[in-house]
Design a protein around this motif. Structure first.
Motif, PDB file in Angstrom:
ATOM      1  N   GLU A 193       0.762  -1.256  -0.013  1.00 41.41           N
ATOM      2  CA  GLU A 193      -0.030  -0.223   0.226  1.00 41.41           C
ATOM      3  C   GLU A 193       1.058   1.230   0.120  1.00 41.41           C
ATOM      4  O   GLU A 193       0.647   2.356   0.658  1.00 41.41           O
ATOM      5  N   LYS A 194       1.841   1.240  -0.765  1.00 48.84           N
ATOM      6  CA  LYS A 194       2.854   2.546  -0.749  1.00 48.84           C
ATOM      7  C   LYS A 194       2.363   3.318  -2.104  1.00 48.84           C
ATOM      8  O   LYS A 194       2.165   2.566  -3.101  1.00 48.84           O
ATOM      9  N   ALA A 195       2.397   4.416  -1.775  1.00 49.22           N
ATOM     10  CA  ALA A 195       1.717   5.409  -3.031  1.00 49.22           C
ATOM     11  C   ALA A 195       3.108   6.396  -3.102  1.00 49.22           C
ATOM     12  O   ALA A 195       3.585   6.912  -2.030  1.00 49.22           O
ATOM     13  N   ILE A 196       3.090   6.678  -4.307  1.00 47.89           N
ATOM     14  CA  ILE A 196       4.092   7.701  -4.748  1.00 47.89           C
ATOM     15  C   ILE A 196       3.646   9.030  -4.428  1.00 47.89           C
ATOM     16  O   ILE A 196       2.574   9.471  -4.813  1.00 47.89           O
ATOM     17  N   GLU A 197       4.424   9.930  -3.516  1.00 48.81           N
ATOM     18  CA  GLU A 197       4.001  11.139  -3.065  1.00 48.81           C
ATOM     19  C   GLU A 197       4.441  12.228  -4.213  1.00 48.81           C
ATOM     20  O   GLU A 197       3.640  13.289  -4.442  1.00 48.81           O
ATOM     21  N   GLN A 198       5.847  12.189  -4.446  1.00 49.47           N
ATOM     22  CA  GLN A 198       6.514  13.108  -5.499  1.00 49.47           C
ATOM     23  C   GLN A 198       7.589  12.492  -6.142  1.00 49.47           C
ATOM     24  O   GLN A 198       8.162  11.536  -5.527  1.00 49.47           O
ATOM     25  N   ILE A 199       8.154  13.121  -7.277  1.00 52.02           N
ATOM     26  CA  ILE A 199       9.271  12.525  -7.845  1.00 52.02           C
ATOM     27  C   ILE A 199       9.940  13.946  -7.980  1.00 52.02           C
ATOM     28  O   ILE A 199       9.226  15.092  -8.388  1.00 52.02           O
ATOM     29  N   VAL A 200      11.048  13.749  -7.821  1.00 45.58           N
ATOM     30  CA  VAL A 200      12.112  15.318  -8.240  1.00 45.58           C
ATOM     31  C   VAL A 200      13.155  14.564  -9.045  1.00 45.58           C
ATOM     32  O   VAL A 200      13.861  13.549  -8.898  1.00 45.58           O
ATOM     33  N   ILE A 201      13.305  15.399 -10.195  1.00 49.39           N
ATOM     34  CA  ILE A 201      14.184  15.098 -11.225  1.00 49.39           C
ATOM     35  C   ILE A 201      15.321  15.770 -11.157  1.00 49.39           C
ATOM     36  O   ILE A 201      15.159  17.262 -11.257  1.00 49.39           O
ATOM     37  N   PHE A 202      16.807  15.475 -11.245  1.00 49.61           N
ATOM     38  CA  PHE A 202      17.782  16.159 -11.041  1.00 49.61           C
ATOM     39  C   PHE A 202      18.492  16.108 -12.353  1.00 49.61           C
ATOM     40  O   PHE A 202      18.665  15.019 -12.848  1.00 49.61           O
ATOM     41  N   TYR A 203      18.798  17.193 -13.016  1.00 44.33           N
ATOM     42  CA  TYR A 203      19.814  17.228 -13.800  1.00 44.33           C
ATOM     43  C   TYR A 203      21.230  17.526 -13.654  1.00 44.33           C
ATOM     44  O   TYR A 203      21.501  18.139 -12.695  1.00 44.33           O
ATOM     45  N   ARG A 204      21.842  17.031 -14.870  1.00 40.90           N
ATOM     46  CA  ARG A 204      23.567  17.361 -14.425  1.00 40.90           C
ATOM     47  C   ARG A 204      24.041  18.670 -14.420  1.00 40.90           C
ATOM     48  O   ARG A 204      24.943  18.929 -13.735  1.00 40.90           O
ATOM     49  N   ASP A 205      23.195  19.746 -14.748  1.00 45.11           N
ATOM     50  CA  ASP A 205      23.582  20.901 -14.773  1.00 45.11           C
ATOM     51  C   ASP A 205      23.271  21.643 -13.437  1.00 45.11           C
ATOM     52  O   ASP A 205      23.350  22.896 -13.137  1.00 45.11           O
ATOM     53  N   GLY A 206      22.788  20.895 -12.573  1.00 43.43           N
ATOM     54  CA  GLY A 206      22.533  21.371 -11.143  1.00 43.43           C
ATOM     55  C   GLY A 206      21.026  21.774 -10.875  1.00 43.43           C
ATOM     56  O   GLY A 206      20.584  22.262  -9.872  1.00 43.43           O
TER      57      GLY A 206
END
Length: 154
Positions: free
Chosen positions: A131-144
């Protein structure tokens, strides 16, 4: 009385030591960039407020050295006791909220450089019994830079 030319040289030594440009230094000590620019150009003399802001933000800077050039910076104090290592503070992380971001994938940075593809493995999907649900996704780019995705606001 403080000799302005000598004070500017000591101030430039502080900027070099901390690897800061005038703009970043002004921001760190919370003064207007133009005020620091006028000081560095010799147009204005240093104020007590500016001097105190420098010594508050950079405790390694000896007040007497900054004002009169007596003692050492960086290094040891006049009494031979080594001064503390510089305490360079990391910049505060950028705060991103849902209200500051466009909706879903519209937030993806389109100007990010295109990098060669690398082998990727799919992430295992959560087991439906947990019963785990995704709360948020953060995408990190190589340029910071990074982007925030919240599937619950779809």
């Amino acid at each position: 009385m403080v000799n302005t030319e000598d004070f500017i040289k000591r101030l430039e030594k502080i900027l070099d030591y901390y690897a800061l440009n005038a703009s970043a230094f002004a921001e760190k000590i919370d003064v207007q960039r133009s005020s620091l620019s006028h000081l560095l150009s010799g147009r204005n003399k240093p104020s007590l407020d500016l001097i105190l802001k420098i010594t508050d933000e950079f405790p390694e800077v000896n007040l007497y050295w900054l004002l009169k050039g007596k003692g050492q910076f960086p290094g040891s104090s006049d009494d031979g006791v080594p001064m503390a290592e510089p305490k360079i503070k990391a910049p505060a992380p950028e705060k991103i909220t849902a209200s500051t971001q466009p909706d879903l994938w519209d937030a993806v940075e389109t100007t990010a450089p295109i990098l060669p593809k690398t082998e990727t493995r799919p992430l295992p999907l959560p087991d439906s019994t947990t019963e785990k649900a995704i709360e948020q996704i953060v995408i990190f780019y190589r340029d910071g830079t990074f982007r925030h995705y919240n599937p619950n606001k779809a």
